[in-house]
Design an enzyme around this catalytic site. Structure first.
Site, PDB file in Angstrom:
ATOM      1  CG  ASP A  47      -2.049   0.911   1.245  1.00 12.57           C
ATOM      2  OD1 ASP A  47      -2.024   1.862   0.449  1.00 12.57           O
ATOM      3  OD2 ASP A  47      -2.959   0.754   2.063  1.00 12.57           O
ATOM      4  CE  LYS A  79      -5.169  -0.624  -1.538  1.00 13.10           C
ATOM      5  NZ  LYS A  79      -5.945  -0.316  -0.295  1.00 13.10           N
ATOM      6  NE  ARG A 133      -6.751 -11.787  10.244  1.00 10.41           N
ATOM      7  CZ  ARG A 133      -5.776 -10.946   9.930  1.00 10.41           C
ATOM      8  NH1 ARG A 133      -5.174 -11.059   8.757  1.00 10.41           N
ATOM      9  NH2 ARG A 133      -5.390 -10.014  10.763  1.00 10.41           N
TER      10      ARG A 133
END
Length: 181
Positions: free
Chosen positions: A105, A133, A167
């Site tokens: 990220d 990302k 999850r």
């Protein structure tokens, strides 16, 4: 604290994930073909499903270890403060290491862990991330191997959580908060 209500929209199917892992393993096996034992290091907790599927598919002699680092807590945004919650059990000096991450990220967590592991002088250190990302990147870094590039969306499933939930989903899904829909 009451959790915000949300729904999950499927982004990447379990079938697509399995197919991509197969391709990643071919690439990884090529790079590490001459290693006598690869150390596959999973970054807990988000990568546990990915690392399990990855090591079952890899046709290489390997061992598995884990490190737990966090910069999120129960939030949807990185705090940019990386904390090591669990370190490796074994040494990696002069060994080949594949670091497994669930999602890149901002880059803070992965960068911190890479620097920490490089200081331990592995022979080779490579990284594989299930998701990338790039729109959120704050540190110039990318994994050596990437499963999927995704847009700037908060995702769950396949080991990735939101406040320790979701999850167990077999796919990657986008979280949409119903109070903003």
């Amino acid at each position: 604290m009451q959790a915000r209500p949300y729904v999950i929209d499927r982004m990447i199917s379990a079938k697509a994930i399995a197919a991509r892992i197969e391709q990643l393993c071919i690439e990884i096996e090529t790079e590490f073909a001459n290693t006598d034992k690869l150390i596959v290091v999973g970054m807990l907790r988000g990568s546990f499903v990915f690392i399990a599927d990855l090591v079952r598919e890899l046709d290489l002699p390997l061992e598995v270890d884990f490190i737990e680092a966090s910069s999120y807590g129960n939030d949807t945004q990185s705090s940019r403060e990386v904390r090591i919650l669990k370190d490796l059990r074994g040494g990696i000096e002069s060994r080949d290491v594949l670091l497994v991450e669930d999602i890149v990220d901002t880059g803070y967590t992965l960068s911190h862990v890479i620097n920490m592991l490089r200081a331990r002088e592995p022979a080779k250190l490579r990284t594989v991330a299930l998701l990338d990302k790039p729109a959120r990147r704050e540190i110039a870094l990318s994994a050596d191997y990437t499963g999927f590039e995704i847009p700037d969306e908060f995702v769950v499933g396949y080991g990735i959580d939101f406040a320790q939930r979701n999850r167990n989903l077999p796919y990657i899904g986008k979280v949409q908060f119903t109070d903003t829909l």
